[in-house]
Design a protein around this motif. Structure first.
Motif, mmCIF file in Angstrom:
data_model
loop_
_atom_site.group_PDB
_atom_site.id
_atom_site.type_symbol
_atom_site.label_atom_id
_atom_site.label_comp_id
_atom_site.label_asym_id
_atom_site.label_seq_id
_atom_site.Cartn_x
_atom_site.Cartn_y
_atom_site.Cartn_z
ATOM 1 N N SER A 89 -4.548 130.154 39.423
ATOM 2 C CA SER A 89 -4.880 130.240 37.899
ATOM 3 C C SER A 89 -4.137 129.870 37.175
ATOM 4 C CB SER A 89 -5.791 131.252 38.045
ATOM 5 O OG SER A 89 -6.294 131.560 37.231
ATOM 6 N N THR A 90 -4.439 129.557 35.663
ATOM 7 C CA THR A 90 -3.701 129.700 34.803
ATOM 8 C C THR A 90 -4.560 130.803 33.643
ATOM 9 O OG1 THR A 90 -5.767 128.404 33.792
ATOM 10 C CG2 THR A 90 -3.666 126.753 34.211
ATOM 11 N N SER A 91 -5.493 131.690 34.784
ATOM 12 C CA SER A 91 -5.907 132.712 33.270
ATOM 13 C C SER A 91 -5.105 133.832 33.453
ATOM 14 C CB SER A 91 -7.288 133.210 33.448
ATOM 15 O OG SER A 91 -7.256 133.654 35.421
ATOM 16 N N ILE A 92 -3.570 133.722 34.132
ATOM 17 C CA ILE A 92 -2.539 135.302 34.120
ATOM 18 C C ILE A 92 -0.903 133.767 33.474
ATOM 19 C CG2 ILE A 92 -1.629 136.733 35.583
ATOM 20 C CD1 ILE A 92 -4.219 137.201 37.112
ATOM 21 N N ALA A 93 -0.853 134.030 33.059
ATOM 22 C CA ALA A 93 0.490 134.484 32.845
ATOM 23 C C ALA A 93 1.743 134.379 33.721
ATOM 24 C CB ALA A 93 1.197 134.684 31.284
ATOM 25 N N GLY A 94 2.342 133.671 34.575
ATOM 26 C CA GLY A 94 3.395 133.940 35.131
ATOM 27 C C GLY A 94 2.363 133.131 36.784
ATOM 28 N N ASN A 95 1.341 133.232 36.550
ATOM 29 C CA ASN A 95 0.255 133.101 38.207
ATOM 30 C C ASN A 95 1.304 131.479 38.567
ATOM 31 O OD1 ASN A 95 -1.003 133.709 39.970
ATOM 32 N ND2 ASN A 95 -2.823 132.212 39.895
ATOM 33 N N GLN A 96 1.324 130.081 38.194
ATOM 34 C CA GLN A 96 2.117 129.585 38.630
ATOM 35 C C GLN A 96 3.305 129.965 38.223
ATOM 36 O OE1 GLN A 96 -0.245 126.554 36.754
ATOM 37 N NE2 GLN A 96 -1.549 126.771 38.233
ATOM 38 N N VAL A 97 4.208 129.794 37.422
ATOM 39 C CA VAL A 97 5.349 129.659 37.585
ATOM 40 C C VAL A 97 6.253 130.854 36.870
ATOM 41 C CG1 VAL A 97 6.948 127.813 36.134
ATOM 42 C CG2 VAL A 97 4.835 127.043 37.082
ATOM 43 N N LEU A 98 7.504 130.974 37.192
ATOM 44 C CA LEU A 98 8.210 132.382 36.639
ATOM 45 C C LEU A 98 9.646 131.744 36.112
ATOM 46 C CD1 LEU A 98 7.001 135.196 38.220
ATOM 47 C CD2 LEU A 98 6.214 134.921 36.291
ATOM 48 N N TRP A 99 10.803 132.810 35.608
ATOM 49 C CA TRP A 99 11.592 132.807 36.158
ATOM 50 C C TRP A 99 12.720 133.391 36.044
ATOM 51 C CZ3 TRP A 99 14.720 132.420 31.275
ATOM 52 C CH2 TRP A 99 14.007 133.096 29.988
ATOM 53 N N ALA A 100 13.754 133.635 35.967
ATOM 54 C CA ALA A 100 14.634 134.593 36.368
ATOM 55 C C ALA A 100 15.776 134.581 35.429
ATOM 56 C CB ALA A 100 14.643 135.512 37.707
ATOM 57 N N THR A 101 16.646 135.389 35.561
ATOM 58 C CA THR A 101 18.181 134.646 35.218
ATOM 59 C C THR A 101 19.499 136.005 35.469
ATOM 60 O OG1 THR A 101 17.870 135.953 32.460
ATOM 61 C CG2 THR A 101 17.717 134.468 32.514
ATOM 62 N N TRP A 102 20.628 135.643 35.993
ATOM 63 C CA TRP A 102 21.286 136.176 36.213
ATOM 64 C C TRP A 102 22.514 136.243 35.693
ATOM 65 C CZ3 TRP A 102 23.449 139.773 39.469
ATOM 66 C CH2 TRP A 102 24.513 140.571 40.251
ATOM 67 N N ASP A 103 23.048 137.262 34.866
ATOM 68 C CA ASP A 103 24.005 137.471 33.447
ATOM 69 C C ASP A 103 25.249 137.341 34.065
ATOM 70 O OD1 ASP A 103 24.262 139.567 34.056
ATOM 71 O OD2 ASP A 103 23.341 140.425 32.067
ATOM 72 N N GLY A 104 25.669 137.838 35.269
ATOM 73 C CA GLY A 104 26.703 137.453 36.434
ATOM 74 C C GLY A 104 26.901 139.077 36.649
ATOM 75 N N THR A 143 23.657 141.133 36.652
ATOM 76 C CA THR A 143 21.658 141.891 36.843
ATOM 77 C C THR A 143 20.990 140.662 36.287
ATOM 78 O OG1 THR A 143 21.685 142.476 34.743
ATOM 79 C CG2 THR A 143 22.662 144.318 36.022
ATOM 80 N N TRP A 144 19.799 140.955 37.398
ATOM 81 C CA TRP A 144 18.766 140.020 37.671
ATOM 82 C C TRP A 144 17.833 140.152 36.247
ATOM 83 C CZ3 TRP A 144 19.032 135.472 39.590
ATOM 84 C CH2 TRP A 144 19.493 135.031 40.511
ATOM 85 N N ASP A 145 17.463 139.117 35.593
ATOM 86 C CA ASP A 145 16.167 140.255 34.973
ATOM 87 C C ASP A 145 15.054 138.420 35.598
ATOM 88 O OD1 ASP A 145 14.324 140.047 33.274
ATOM 89 O OD2 ASP A 145 15.543 138.806 31.696
ATOM 90 N N THR A 146 14.384 139.854 36.196
ATOM 91 C CA THR A 146 13.575 138.846 37.043
ATOM 92 C C THR A 146 11.923 138.296 36.019
ATOM 93 O OG1 THR A 146 12.198 140.764 38.743
ATOM 94 C CG2 THR A 146 14.370 139.129 38.930
ATOM 95 N N ASN A 147 10.851 137.523 36.925
ATOM 96 C CA ASN A 147 9.261 137.590 36.224
ATOM 97 C C ASN A 147 9.170 137.506 34.705
ATOM 98 O OD1 ASN A 147 8.387 138.233 39.324
ATOM 99 N ND2 ASN A 147 8.933 140.404 38.647
ATOM 100 N N ASN A 148 9.970 136.937 34.667
ATOM 101 C CA ASN A 148 9.669 135.650 33.209
ATOM 102 C C ASN A 148 8.988 135.078 33.106
ATOM 103 O OD1 ASN A 148 12.353 137.483 32.100
ATOM 104 N ND2 ASN A 148 13.213 136.390 32.943
#
Length: 186
Positions: free
Chosen positions: A43-58, A60-65
């Protein structure tokens, strides 16, 4: 912890033999590790329903962006993800290209954006008949998506220009962006 669970990466795990719905790269300047992945939705009606991104800064993780909007059309899941870092030493720019499915057909669209540190650009459909021109059959979509990834993305090491190339039936088509700006026919 050095690990995290990001959740379901695709809505169709049977196709993992012919798809790769995630990719990752290090940002050149900050060295943060970035993962972009299909979240399994259609679905395209909810942000994050098709694609998400996450980062690791060395540390901690920052997930579900989210990207703020979804790249694929409604009813499609993301089959292929490609993430490529700019080689410019002072840059954290990452190019992201995704190929979606087209339920019931062999046609799919190629969409691209950029991540720059913590911000993202809007998605651009590259297979729109202009940036990547239509193939000889008049289709402006990728073909034979069941046979593997039909595109790639790369940066120029000096210019910072990003190129996207796609196989459209019997020809290759190219589009480019300068330093994360608008895409142009190549």
């Amino acid at each position: 912890s050095n690990q995290t669970t990001l959740g379901q990466i695709t809505g169709n795990t049977a196709n993992l033999l012919t798809t790769l719905p995630f990719d990752a790269a290090y940002e050149t300047n900050s060295s943060s590790f970035v993962i972009v992945y299909s979240s399994g939705g259609i679905s395209t009606s909810i942000a994050g329903n098709q694609v998400l991104w996450a980062t690791w800064d060395g540390n901690t993780w920052d997930t579900n962006n989210t990207f703020g909007a979804e790249p694929g059309a409604n009813g499609k899941f993301i089959r292929w993800v490609r993430v490529v870092p700019s080689p410019v030493a002072t840059s954290d720019l990452l190019a992201v290209a995704v190929e979606d499915s087209n339920a019931g057909t062999n046609l799919a669209q190629l969409t691209a954006t950029f991540i720059n540190g913590t911000s993202t650009a809007a998605w651009t459909i590259l297979t729109n008949g202009t940036l990547l021109p239509a193939n000889k059959s008049g289709n402006d979509a990728l073909e034979n998506t069941a046979n593997g990834r039909d595109f790639d993305v790369a940066f120029g090491s000096v210019s910072g220009r990003c190129f996207a190339i796609a196989a459209l039936n019997t020809k290759l088509a190219c589009a480019y962006s300068d330093n994360g700006g608008a895409w142009h026919a190549g």
